[in-house]
Design a protein around this motif. Sequence first.
Motif, PDB file in Angstrom:
ATOM      1  N   THR A  24       0.840  -1.227  -0.057  1.00 43.87           N
ATOM      2  CA  THR A  24      -0.018   0.025   0.175  1.00 43.87           C
ATOM      3  C   THR A  24       0.898   1.253   0.062  1.00 43.87           C
ATOM      4  O   THR A  24       0.599   2.260  -0.917  1.00 43.87           O
ATOM      5  CB  THR A  24      -0.781  -0.035   1.219  1.00 43.87           C
ATOM      6  OG1 THR A  24      -1.658  -1.158   1.196  1.00 43.87           O
ATOM      7  CG2 THR A  24      -1.653   1.239   1.227  1.00 43.87           C
ATOM      8  N   LEU A  28      -4.289   7.945   4.619  1.00 41.11           N
ATOM      9  CA  LEU A  28      -4.486   7.018   3.324  1.00 41.11           C
ATOM     10  C   LEU A  28      -5.499   7.336   2.259  1.00 41.11           C
ATOM     11  O   LEU A  28      -5.492   7.162   1.186  1.00 41.11           O
ATOM     12  CB  LEU A  28      -4.687   5.656   4.125  1.00 41.11           C
ATOM     13  CG  LEU A  28      -3.512   4.972   4.933  1.00 41.11           C
ATOM     14  CD1 LEU A  28      -3.986   3.595   5.202  1.00 41.11           C
ATOM     15  CD2 LEU A  28      -2.479   4.817   3.863  1.00 41.11           C
ATOM     16  N   SER A  58      -4.641   8.221  -1.540  1.00 35.19           N
ATOM     17  CA  SER A  58      -5.231   7.396  -2.771  1.00 35.19           C
ATOM     18  C   SER A  58      -5.893   8.433  -3.470  1.00 35.19           C
ATOM     19  O   SER A  58      -5.901   8.177  -4.692  1.00 35.19           O
ATOM     20  CB  SER A  58      -5.984   6.348  -2.133  1.00 35.19           C
ATOM     21  OG  SER A  58      -7.039   6.713  -1.194  1.00 35.19           O
ATOM     22  N   GLU A  70      -6.773  -0.347  -7.566  1.00 31.58           N
ATOM     23  CA  GLU A  70      -6.006  -0.679  -6.368  1.00 31.58           C
ATOM     24  C   GLU A  70      -6.113   0.596  -5.435  1.00 31.58           C
ATOM     25  O   GLU A  70      -6.167   0.550  -4.301  1.00 31.58           O
ATOM     26  CB  GLU A  70      -4.633  -1.083  -6.557  1.00 31.58           C
ATOM     27  CG  GLU A  70      -4.265  -2.398  -7.247  1.00 31.58           C
ATOM     28  CD  GLU A  70      -4.914  -3.475  -6.493  1.00 31.58           C
ATOM     29  OE1 GLU A  70      -4.816  -3.451  -5.230  1.00 31.58           O
ATOM     30  OE2 GLU A  70      -5.642  -4.244  -7.154  1.00 31.58           O
ATOM     31  N   CYS A  71      -5.887   1.829  -5.925  1.00 32.11           N
ATOM     32  CA  CYS A  71      -5.995   3.050  -5.179  1.00 32.11           C
ATOM     33  C   CYS A  71      -7.343   3.224  -4.663  1.00 32.11           C
ATOM     34  O   CYS A  71      -7.643   3.632  -3.603  1.00 32.11           O
ATOM     35  CB  CYS A  71      -5.550   4.306  -5.915  1.00 32.11           C
ATOM     36  SG  CYS A  71      -3.855   4.235  -6.329  1.00 32.11           S
ATOM     37  N   VAL A 131      -8.058   1.142  -1.474  1.00 25.95           N
ATOM     38  CA  VAL A 131      -7.481   1.824  -0.438  1.00 25.95           C
ATOM     39  C   VAL A 131      -8.398   2.804   0.183  1.00 25.95           C
ATOM     40  O   VAL A 131      -8.723   3.018   1.014  1.00 25.95           O
ATOM     41  CB  VAL A 131      -5.988   2.313  -0.643  1.00 25.95           C
ATOM     42  CG1 VAL A 131      -5.565   3.067   0.536  1.00 25.95           C
ATOM     43  CG2 VAL A 131      -5.210   0.999  -1.074  1.00 25.95           C
TER      44      VAL A 131
END
Length: 269
Positions: A131, A190, A194, A243-244, A247
């Motif tokens: 991550t 996070l 992201s 993927e972002c 998150v």
Amino acid sequence: MKSIKYDKEEFQDLVNSVTPLQAVEWLLMNGYPIQVRNLGKSTVDILCPSPDHNDTNFGNCKISTNRYDGRAGSRCHCYCCNMSYDSYDILKQFLSYRQSIEALIEISGKVDYYQSSKKIKKKKDPVAKETKELLGLATYPSFNLVKNCTFEEPSGCYFRKCENGSYLIMEQPKWNPWIDLDLETRQWILREKSKEKMIQIGRLARQLTGSEFVSTDTQEIFQYFDQYGRNELLRELDGIFRECQKVYRRNGGKIHNSQELINNQSVLA
């Protein structure tokens, strides 16, 4: 959770490194309801720690602060059941085996030793390395501390030379800030990182498809991609974007429509 395992000799060495009096003081400092009388005097009274002795009266079990082995409070004896007790016997009244071991390690001051020998686990990093790499965060954060200063060039250590000719001897302690952050702050960081990454990907995707103005420098880069190469790059960007997005959602973000993000940043809530 897997139990910490010791052989008999290791366990006894750890128990012997902590006196019964230290165990009592640790329990008191950490809010456990151990009953104590005459703390600070030559003889400290506690209720007998034996589960077979339903002790309700002070005066039966005593911890002497005389230095029998060079340490105050190293002898605990119940004169009613005629048994002696150690620090583990006192701790296990309130703690599990694992908690007792960890308390003994803390009291003894041997945390570094037992961590290096993997007897106890270090705190797990709440943010996976993958991550951090995805969002462009430092995977092994460190900072420099000045340990000493000298005018002779040091050897065998990390140092910096100053303009005045002196040398700063540095050290780089390992510190993982993610472990110390509270959940809300960690999720906010996070989520924002992201979101920032997804916006960057969206902008690059628009430039690749020709729907957004591209600077001269970027045009020079894009000219090396044929249509097939651009499509491959778009597919790769889409994978990173997804993927972002995961998150972002895991940390409280809401995305109404992934495709809209590429065209309009306002869909992020």
